[in-house]
Design a protein around this motif. Structure first.
Motif, PDB file in Angstrom:
ATOM      1  N   UNK A 179      40.839  -8.869  53.915  1.00  0.00           N
ATOM      2  CA  UNK A 179      40.249  -9.199  55.204  1.00  0.00           C
ATOM      3  C   UNK A 179      39.707  -7.949  55.864  1.00  0.00           C
ATOM      4  N   UNK A 180      38.923  -8.137  56.910  1.00  0.00           N
ATOM      5  CA  UNK A 180      38.366  -6.999  57.628  1.00  0.00           C
ATOM      6  C   UNK A 180      37.169  -6.399  56.922  1.00  0.00           C
ATOM      7  N   UNK A 181      36.757  -5.206  57.389  1.00  0.00           N
ATOM      8  CA  UNK A 181      35.568  -4.559  56.848  1.00  0.00           C
ATOM      9  C   UNK A 181      35.742  -3.044  56.923  1.00  0.00           C
ATOM     10  N   UNK A 182      35.241  -2.358  55.903  1.00  0.00           N
ATOM     11  CA  UNK A 182      35.203  -0.903  55.882  1.00  0.00           C
ATOM     12  C   UNK A 182      33.743  -0.477  55.807  1.00  0.00           C
ATOM     13  N   UNK A 183      33.354   0.414  56.724  1.00  0.00           N
ATOM     14  CA  UNK A 183      31.994   0.945  56.725  1.00  0.00           C
ATOM     15  C   UNK A 183      32.020   2.362  56.161  1.00  0.00           C
ATOM     16  N   UNK A 184      31.241   2.581  55.113  1.00  0.00           N
ATOM     17  CA  UNK A 184      31.209   3.853  54.392  1.00  0.00           C
ATOM     18  C   UNK A 184      29.853   4.513  54.561  1.00  0.00           C
ATOM     19  N   UNK A 185      29.871   5.807  54.788  1.00  0.00           N
ATOM     20  CA  UNK A 185      28.603   6.536  54.821  1.00  0.00           C
ATOM     21  C   UNK A 185      28.140   6.889  53.406  1.00  0.00           C
ATOM     22  N   UNK A 186      29.081   6.928  52.473  1.00  0.00           N
ATOM     23  CA  UNK A 186      28.752   7.273  51.085  1.00  0.00           C
ATOM     24  C   UNK A 186      28.817   6.013  50.225  1.00  0.00           C
ATOM     25  N   UNK A 187      27.704   5.654  49.597  1.00  0.00           N
ATOM     26  CA  UNK A 187      27.649   4.452  48.764  1.00  0.00           C
ATOM     27  C   UNK A 187      28.492   4.637  47.514  1.00  0.00           C
ATOM     28  N   UNK A 188      29.226   3.580  47.167  1.00  0.00           N
ATOM     29  CA  UNK A 188      30.010   3.592  45.942  1.00  0.00           C
ATOM     30  C   UNK A 188      29.132   3.215  44.755  1.00  0.00           C
ATOM     31  N   UNK A 189      29.383   3.853  43.631  1.00  0.00           N
ATOM     32  CA  UNK A 189      28.753   3.401  42.395  1.00  0.00           C
ATOM     33  C   UNK A 189      29.308   2.026  42.047  1.00  0.00           C
ATOM     34  N   UNK A 190      28.535   1.244  41.304  1.00  0.00           N
ATOM     35  CA  UNK A 190      28.913  -0.132  40.999  1.00  0.00           C
ATOM     36  C   UNK A 190      30.307  -0.207  40.387  1.00  0.00           C
ATOM     37  N   UNK A 229      27.389  13.003  65.996  1.00  0.00           N
ATOM     38  CA  UNK A 229      26.924  12.270  64.822  1.00  0.00           C
ATOM     39  C   UNK A 229      25.859  11.259  65.232  1.00  0.00           C
ATOM     40  N   UNK A 230      25.030  10.910  64.302  1.00  0.00           N
ATOM     41  CA  UNK A 230      23.986   9.907  64.543  1.00  0.00           C
ATOM     42  C   UNK A 230      24.643   8.576  64.865  1.00  0.00           C
ATOM     43  N   UNK A 231      24.259   7.979  65.979  1.00  0.00           N
ATOM     44  CA  UNK A 231      24.878   6.731  66.418  1.00  0.00           C
ATOM     45  C   UNK A 231      24.037   5.496  66.107  1.00  0.00           C
ATOM     46  N   UNK A 232      23.022   5.644  65.273  1.00  0.00           N
ATOM     47  CA  UNK A 232      22.140   4.500  65.008  1.00  0.00           C
ATOM     48  C   UNK A 232      22.803   3.427  64.145  1.00  0.00           C
ATOM     49  N   UNK A 233      23.793   3.819  63.341  1.00  0.00           N
ATOM     50  CA  UNK A 233      24.385   2.885  62.385  1.00  0.00           C
ATOM     51  C   UNK A 233      23.611   2.784  61.089  1.00  0.00           C
ATOM     52  N   UNK A 234      22.501   3.490  60.987  1.00  0.00           N
ATOM     53  CA  UNK A 234      21.708   3.481  59.760  1.00  0.00           C
ATOM     54  C   UNK A 234      22.426   4.257  58.653  1.00  0.00           C
ATOM     55  N   UNK A 235      22.197   3.836  57.422  1.00  0.00           N
ATOM     56  CA  UNK A 235      22.692   4.584  56.284  1.00  0.00           C
ATOM     57  C   UNK A 235      24.125   4.278  55.886  1.00  0.00           C
ATOM     58  N   UNK A 236      24.745   3.284  56.541  1.00  0.00           N
ATOM     59  CA  UNK A 236      26.109   2.909  56.174  1.00  0.00           C
ATOM     60  C   UNK A 236      26.107   1.759  55.177  1.00  0.00           C
ATOM     61  N   UNK A 237      27.225   1.622  54.476  1.00  0.00           N
ATOM     62  CA  UNK A 237      27.415   0.537  53.521  1.00  0.00           C
ATOM     63  C   UNK A 237      28.682  -0.220  53.890  1.00  0.00           C
TER      64      UNK A 237
END
Length: 253
Positions: A179-190, A229-237
């Motif tokens: 449950x819930x959600x984790x927001x990552x700035x670094x994309x995980x490999x598949x 830090x940039x507050x746009x929310x862009x670039x997260x996964x």
């Protein structure tokens, strides 16, 4: 460095101060409770790893801690505020129900263990198992923001809430998350995406959540860091469970 960022106003100054030094944690907590009975905001000086500081404090009470608080700071916290001007040890916010914890440094293992509400902001990195067993119910949605790298098992058995990680995750990310959600700035490999979870780009609703939390992060830490830090929310996964009932097959209908 990103100079186009937003903040919200900073907070409080102390009414009363308590110096703990080498006092045993039992005596130290008695001194802090006595001070909180007299004032809304209490400054703690020379915290030397005393456990349970701020345990169970409620709305309207604030601790400003200088030094290193010990394990289980803010456990069972129910609406107060704690700001630590340094590092914090393990299990901060254990079973926290509401309130705010701000750490101007890093924290140890298992921050937010069983956390049910409120917010924890950590300027730098964290140890293992942060956010373990986080949960949410109706309008109570806890949040943890980590400004640096995370140790292994971030979000382990997570059942609800939000984690925002600005640095890199450790091994065994989100093991058993359901449950819930984790927001990552670094994309995980598949091949790094844990079984039963899905990774995807953030949508507008996700960006609004991340943006709100990062504006608060800047309010607490941009002076320390010398930038925001940039507050746009862009670039997260976004990392979340693939199913709302991932363990349904383990139980009888």
């Amino acid at each position: 460095m990103n100079r186009s960022y937003e903040t919200v106003p900073r907070r409080k100054v102390s009414d009363v101060s308590v110096t703990l030094g080498t006092e045993h944690f039992t005596k130290a907590n008695a001194l802090v409770r006595e001070a909180l009975g007299k004032a809304a905001t209490v400054e703690i000086r020379e915290a030397f790893a005393q456990r349970y500081l701020g345990c169970g404090i409620q709305a309207g009470k604030t601790l400003l801690i200088h030094g290193v608080p010990g394990n289980d700071m803010a456990c069972y916290m129910d609406g107060g505020e704690i700001e630590v001007f340094g590092n914090a040890q393990d299990q901060i916010g254990n079973t926290m129900n509401d309130g705010l914890v701000v750490v101007h440094g890093r924290c140890g293992d298992a921050a937010g263990y069983g956390m049910r509400g409120g917010k924890i902001f950590v300027r730098d990195g964290c140890g293992w198992r942060v956010g373990i067993h986080m949960k949410q119910f109706e309008d109570k949605r806890p949040a943890i923001v980590i400004g640096g790298d995370a140790g292994s098992f971030l979000g382990e058995y997570m059942a609800g809430g939000v984690i925002v990680l600005l640095g890199k995750p450790g091994r065994y990310l989100a093991t058993g998350m359901h449950g819930g959600v984790i927001y990552l700035r670094h994309e995980l490999a598949l091949e790094e995406v844990p079984k039963g979870l899905v990774q995807g780009a953030v949508d507008d609703a996700d960006k609004a959540i991340v943006r709100s939390l990062l504006i608060e992060y800047n309010a607490h830490f941009s002076d320390d860091l010398g930038y925001g830090v940039d507050t746009s929310g862009e670039g997260f996964f976004r990392l979340r469970p693939a199913s709302s009932r991932p363990y349904a097959s383990m139980y009888a209908n």
